[in-house]
Motif scaffolding. Structure first.
Motif, PDB file in Angstrom:
ATOM      1  N   ASP A 110       5.747   9.883   8.397  1.00 37.75           N
ATOM      2  CA  ASP A 110       5.060  11.066   7.879  1.00 37.75           C
ATOM      3  C   ASP A 110       3.967  10.656   6.907  1.00 37.75           C
ATOM      4  O   ASP A 110       2.866  11.209   6.912  1.00 37.75           O
ATOM      5  CB  ASP A 110       6.045  12.020   7.191  1.00 37.75           C
ATOM      6  CG  ASP A 110       6.966  12.728   8.174  1.00 37.75           C
ATOM      7  OD1 ASP A 110       6.661  12.749   9.385  1.00 37.75           O
ATOM      8  OD2 ASP A 110       7.996  13.255   7.718  1.00 37.75           O
ATOM      9  N   VAL A 111       4.232   9.672   6.060  1.00 42.54           N
ATOM     10  CA  VAL A 111       3.230   9.144   5.123  1.00 42.54           C
ATOM     11  C   VAL A 111       2.093   8.495   5.901  1.00 42.54           C
ATOM     12  O   VAL A 111       0.912   8.723   5.615  1.00 42.54           O
ATOM     13  CB  VAL A 111       3.869   8.144   4.137  1.00 42.54           C
ATOM     14  CG1 VAL A 111       2.805   7.411   3.331  1.00 42.54           C
ATOM     15  CG2 VAL A 111       4.848   8.853   3.219  1.00 42.54           C
ATOM     16  N   ILE A 112       2.426   7.688   6.885  1.00 43.97           N
ATOM     17  CA  ILE A 112       1.411   7.014   7.698  1.00 43.97           C
ATOM     18  C   ILE A 112       0.526   8.043   8.401  1.00 43.97           C
ATOM     19  O   ILE A 112      -0.704   7.939   8.375  1.00 43.97           O
ATOM     20  CB  ILE A 112       2.070   6.058   8.713  1.00 43.97           C
ATOM     21  CG1 ILE A 112       2.676   4.863   7.966  1.00 43.97           C
ATOM     22  CG2 ILE A 112       1.076   5.607   9.781  1.00 43.97           C
ATOM     23  CD1 ILE A 112       3.558   3.991   8.811  1.00 43.97           C
ATOM     24  N   LYS A 113       1.140   9.048   8.991  1.00 46.05           N
ATOM     25  CA  LYS A 113       0.365  10.067   9.701  1.00 46.05           C
ATOM     26  C   LYS A 113      -0.577  10.793   8.744  1.00 46.05           C
ATOM     27  O   LYS A 113      -1.720  11.061   9.072  1.00 46.05           O
ATOM     28  CB  LYS A 113       1.301  11.053  10.389  1.00 46.05           C
ATOM     29  CG  LYS A 113       0.586  12.012  11.308  1.00 46.05           C
ATOM     30  CD  LYS A 113       1.546  12.832  12.127  1.00 46.05           C
ATOM     31  CE  LYS A 113       0.793  13.685  13.119  1.00 46.05           C
ATOM     32  NZ  LYS A 113       1.694  14.439  13.979  1.00 46.05           N
ATOM     33  N   GLY A 114      -0.101  11.076   7.539  1.00 45.19           N
ATOM     34  CA  GLY A 114      -0.930  11.765   6.558  1.00 45.19           C
ATOM     35  C   GLY A 114      -2.109  10.940   6.074  1.00 45.19           C
ATOM     36  O   GLY A 114      -3.118  11.488   5.640  1.00 45.19           O
ATOM     37  N   LYS A 115      -1.986   9.631   6.143  1.00 46.64           N
ATOM     38  CA  LYS A 115      -3.055   8.725   5.682  1.00 46.64           C
ATOM     39  C   LYS A 115      -3.691   7.987   6.855  1.00 46.64           C
ATOM     40  O   LYS A 115      -4.263   6.913   6.680  1.00 46.64           O
ATOM     41  CB  LYS A 115      -2.481   7.711   4.694  1.00 46.64           C
ATOM     42  CG  LYS A 115      -1.956   8.338   3.436  1.00 46.64           C
ATOM     43  CD  LYS A 115      -1.435   7.290   2.486  1.00 46.64           C
ATOM     44  CE  LYS A 115      -0.960   7.930   1.203  1.00 46.64           C
ATOM     45  NZ  LYS A 115      -0.551   6.931   0.228  1.00 46.64           N
ATOM     46  N   TRP A 116      -3.597   8.550   8.038  1.00 51.40           N
ATOM     47  CA  TRP A 116      -4.006   7.849   9.245  1.00 51.40           C
ATOM     48  C   TRP A 116      -5.440   7.338   9.188  1.00 51.40           C
ATOM     49  O   TRP A 116      -5.737   6.225   9.618  1.00 51.40           O
ATOM     50  CB  TRP A 116      -3.807   8.727  10.476  1.00 51.40           C
ATOM     51  CG  TRP A 116      -4.082   7.993  11.747  1.00 51.40           C
ATOM     52  CD1 TRP A 116      -5.086   8.227  12.623  1.00 51.40           C
ATOM     53  CD2 TRP A 116      -3.357   6.873  12.263  1.00 51.40           C
ATOM     54  NE1 TRP A 116      -5.022   7.339  13.670  1.00 51.40           N
ATOM     55  CE2 TRP A 116      -3.967   6.497  13.473  1.00 51.40           C
ATOM     56  CE3 TRP A 116      -2.245   6.158  11.837  1.00 51.40           C
ATOM     57  CZ2 TRP A 116      -3.508   5.440  14.247  1.00 51.40           C
ATOM     58  CZ3 TRP A 116      -1.790   5.100  12.608  1.00 51.40           C
ATOM     59  CH2 TRP A 116      -2.419   4.753  13.799  1.00 51.40           C
ATOM     60  N   SER A 117      -6.366   8.124   8.650  1.00 45.77           N
ATOM     61  CA  SER A 117      -7.759   7.670   8.649  1.00 45.77           C
ATOM     62  C   SER A 117      -7.929   6.389   7.837  1.00 45.77           C
ATOM     63  O   SER A 117      -8.743   5.537   8.192  1.00 45.77           O
ATOM     64  CB  SER A 117      -8.699   8.761   8.140  1.00 45.77           C
ATOM     65  OG  SER A 117      -8.365   9.129   6.818  1.00 45.77           O
ATOM     66  N   GLN A 118      -7.139   6.207   6.776  1.00 49.80           N
ATOM     67  CA  GLN A 118      -7.206   4.976   5.990  1.00 49.80           C
ATOM     68  C   GLN A 118      -6.430   3.834   6.648  1.00 49.80           C
ATOM     69  O   GLN A 118      -6.791   2.673   6.528  1.00 49.80           O
ATOM     70  CB  GLN A 118      -6.629   5.183   4.582  1.00 49.80           C
ATOM     71  CG  GLN A 118      -7.369   6.186   3.742  1.00 49.80           C
ATOM     72  CD  GLN A 118      -6.705   7.554   3.745  1.00 49.80           C
ATOM     73  OE1 GLN A 118      -6.093   7.969   4.717  1.00 49.80           O
ATOM     74  NE2 GLN A 118      -6.849   8.266   2.646  1.00 49.80           N
ATOM     75  N   ILE A 119      -5.364   4.165   7.333  1.00 45.80           N
ATOM     76  CA  ILE A 119      -4.435   3.176   7.876  1.00 45.80           C
ATOM     77  C   ILE A 119      -4.853   2.678   9.261  1.00 45.80           C
ATOM     78  O   ILE A 119      -4.504   1.583   9.672  1.00 45.80           O
ATOM     79  CB  ILE A 119      -3.011   3.790   7.922  1.00 45.80           C
ATOM     80  CG1 ILE A 119      -2.512   3.983   6.500  1.00 45.80           C
ATOM     81  CG2 ILE A 119      -2.063   2.956   8.741  1.00 45.80           C
ATOM     82  CD1 ILE A 119      -1.222   4.763   6.407  1.00 45.80           C
TER      83      ILE A 119
END
Length: 86
Positions: A22-31
């Motif tokens: 969920d954290v990864i998906k929320g920060k996907w553009s950075q990750i």
């Protein structure tokens, strides 16, 4: 008693992986750049389609690398834990 303990551990791990994703998906553009470095066979179109969705990423990894779902999930979880778990 052992079966209950094993189930509890499995349940907690599944919740932890879900929260991490969920954290990864929320920060996907950075990750996304880190993910691109890890799995270079995926195309720009693949990354646009994935948009942080773990199931889509797993499917693309299976297609591109010939991995089983279990292998793709293991590698994805390892990557997420190396980079995004505190």
């Amino acid at each position: 008693c052992f079966e209950q303990a094993a189930w509890l551990v499995e349940s907690n791990l599944q919740r932890r992986f879900k929260m991490n994703w969920d954290v990864i998906k929320g920060k996907w553009s950075q990750i996304k750049g880190d993910a691109r470095s890890e799995w270079g066979h995926l195309t720009d179109n693949d990354w646009e389609e994935i948009k942080g969705d773990k199931d889509k990423l797993l499917g693309k990894l299976q297609e591109s690398y010939g991995w089983t779902r279990e292998e793709a999930e293991r590698r994805t979880n390892d990557w997420a834990n190396r980079h995004y778990v505190s």
